[in-house]
Enzyme design. Structure first.
Site, PDB file in Angstrom:
ATOM      1  N   GLY A  93       0.838  -1.187   0.000  1.00  0.00           N
ATOM      2  CA  GLY A  93       0.000   0.000   0.000  1.00  0.00           C
ATOM      3  C   GLY A  93       0.874   1.238   0.000  1.00  0.00           C
ATOM      4  O   GLY A  93       2.036   1.180   0.415  1.00  0.00           O
TER       5      GLY A  93
ATOM      6  N   GLN B  65       3.154   9.895   1.124  1.00  0.00           N
ATOM      7  CA  GLN B  65       4.436   9.188   1.236  1.00  0.00           C
ATOM      8  C   GLN B  65       5.373   9.483   0.069  1.00  0.00           C
ATOM      9  O   GLN B  65       6.558   9.162   0.136  1.00  0.00           O
ATOM     10  CB  GLN B  65       4.200   7.665   1.328  1.00  0.00           C
ATOM     11  CG  GLN B  65       3.564   7.243   2.642  1.00  0.00           C
ATOM     12  CD  GLN B  65       3.394   5.739   2.699  1.00  0.00           C
ATOM     13  OE1 GLN B  65       2.434   5.207   2.171  1.00  0.00           O
ATOM     14  NE2 GLN B  65       4.341   5.040   3.311  1.00  0.00           N
TER      15      GLN B  65
ATOM     16  N   CYS C 275       6.059   0.226   8.033  1.00  0.00           N
ATOM     17  CA  CYS C 275       5.712   1.314   7.116  1.00  0.00           C
ATOM     18  C   CYS C 275       6.944   1.730   6.327  1.00  0.00           C
ATOM     19  O   CYS C 275       8.027   1.880   6.893  1.00  0.00           O
ATOM     20  CB  CYS C 275       5.193   2.489   7.945  1.00  0.00           C
ATOM     21  SG  CYS C 275       4.767   3.929   6.965  1.00  0.00           S
ATOM     22  N   LEU C 276       6.751   1.930   5.030  1.00  0.00           N
ATOM     23  CA  LEU C 276       7.864   2.358   4.171  1.00  0.00           C
ATOM     24  C   LEU C 276       8.416   3.717   4.607  1.00  0.00           C
ATOM     25  O   LEU C 276       9.566   4.034   4.323  1.00  0.00           O
ATOM     26  CB  LEU C 276       7.394   2.438   2.711  1.00  0.00           C
ATOM     27  CG  LEU C 276       6.989   1.101   2.071  1.00  0.00           C
ATOM     28  CD1 LEU C 276       6.259   1.350   0.762  1.00  0.00           C
ATOM     29  CD2 LEU C 276       8.209   0.214   1.847  1.00  0.00           C
TER      30      LEU C 276
ATOM     31  N   HIS D 213      -4.450   1.886   7.565  1.00  0.00           N
ATOM     32  CA  HIS D 213      -3.091   2.446   7.637  1.00  0.00           C
ATOM     33  C   HIS D 213      -2.921   3.545   6.578  1.00  0.00           C
ATOM     34  O   HIS D 213      -2.398   4.631   6.875  1.00  0.00           O
ATOM     35  CB  HIS D 213      -2.095   1.300   7.416  1.00  0.00           C
ATOM     36  CG  HIS D 213      -0.650   1.690   7.462  1.00  0.00           C
ATOM     37  ND1 HIS D 213       0.212   1.256   8.445  1.00  0.00           N
ATOM     38  CD2 HIS D 213       0.098   2.472   6.626  1.00  0.00           C
ATOM     39  CE1 HIS D 213       1.427   1.761   8.208  1.00  0.00           C
ATOM     40  NE2 HIS D 213       1.385   2.494   7.110  1.00  0.00           N
ATOM     41  N   GLU D 214      -3.394   3.289   5.346  1.00  0.00           N
ATOM     42  CA  GLU D 214      -3.212   4.276   4.265  1.00  0.00           C
ATOM     43  C   GLU D 214      -4.072   5.527   4.478  1.00  0.00           C
ATOM     44  O   GLU D 214      -3.631   6.642   4.194  1.00  0.00           O
ATOM     45  CB  GLU D 214      -3.521   3.650   2.899  1.00  0.00           C
ATOM     46  CG  GLU D 214      -2.635   2.484   2.501  1.00  0.00           C
ATOM     47  CD  GLU D 214      -1.156   2.723   2.685  1.00  0.00           C
ATOM     48  OE1 GLU D 214      -0.682   3.870   2.573  1.00  0.00           O
ATOM     49  OE2 GLU D 214      -0.445   1.739   2.971  1.00  0.00           O
TER      50      GLU D 214
ATOM     51  N   HIS E 214      -2.473   7.761   6.761  1.00  0.00           N
ATOM     52  CA  HIS E 214      -1.393   8.536   6.130  1.00  0.00           C
ATOM     53  C   HIS E 214      -1.908   9.859   5.563  1.00  0.00           C
ATOM     54  O   HIS E 214      -1.270  10.896   5.720  1.00  0.00           O
ATOM     55  CB  HIS E 214      -0.755   7.748   4.976  1.00  0.00           C
ATOM     56  CG  HIS E 214       0.434   6.928   5.371  1.00  0.00           C
ATOM     57  ND1 HIS E 214       1.537   7.464   5.984  1.00  0.00           N
ATOM     58  CD2 HIS E 214       0.701   5.613   5.218  1.00  0.00           C
ATOM     59  CE1 HIS E 214       2.430   6.511   6.206  1.00  0.00           C
ATOM     60  NE2 HIS E 214       1.942   5.375   5.755  1.00  0.00           N
TER      61      HIS E 214
END
Ligand code: ZN
Length: 175
Positions: A46, A51, A104-105, A146-147, A150
């Site tokens: 995702g 991000q 998380c990236l 989660h997204e 963000h």
């Protein structure tokens, strides 16, 4: 299509609430294409526009649906589905919550235990501007939560009961 740079803490763009997309423009579609390519290259399951440094409410998710029951042994893996969502919103959430381990990236090298709703209904628009409604369960529901966090400037570390350092080889299902 092009890879975009994934922003990591403490980049302030990760903490800003993203703006709604008023119209799906060629620029929006280019952003989506780049986000899909960047997510796959990372690799991740995702990615939110924030991000990659863009303050628009756009997310991409690529994951397989959670089966209602465990598939029999030896079954092929479920195919993954790519979801592109513009202006996503959680319109329903199960009262039941589940705890899972997230990474998380944008927070490389860390994982944390986060409680999420087991099921959510997400509404938004696809890249063509058509309305989309997704009923997600389990890990897919977790990824959407989660997204969407963000694009509201919220990171999993804000919600985690525990956060710890992990080796990069341990990190999987990054979002
Ligand atoms: Zn993330």
């Amino acid at each position: 299509m092009a890879l975009r740079e994934i922003r990591t803490l403490p980049d302030p763009v990760l903490r800003k609430k993203a703006k709604k997309v008023a119209m799906v423009s060629p620029e929006t579609r280019r952003l989506i294409d780049d986000m899909v390519e960047t997510m796959r290259a990372a690799p991740g399951v995702g990615l939110a526009a924030t991000q990659v440094g863009i303050g628009h409410r756009v997310i991409v998710v690529e994951y397989s649906d959670e089966p209602d029951q465990d598939p029999p042994e030896g079954s092929p893996p479920l195919p993954t589905v790519l979801y592109t969502l513009i202006n996503p919103e959680i319109t329903r959430a199960s009262r039941e919550k589940v705890t899972g381990i997230e990474a998380c990236l944008s927070v490389p090298g860390f994982a944390g235990e986060v409680e999420r709703n087991r099921e959510v209904v997400v509404k938004g628009f696809n890249a063509k501007g058509s309305p989309v409604r997704i009923h997600a369960k389990g890990w897919l529901a977790r990824i959407f939560q989660h997204e969407i966090d963000h694009i509201n400037g919220v990171l999993f570390v804000d919600r985690a009961a525990k956060v710890w350092e992990v080796g990069s080889e341990e990190a999987k299902d990054n979002v």
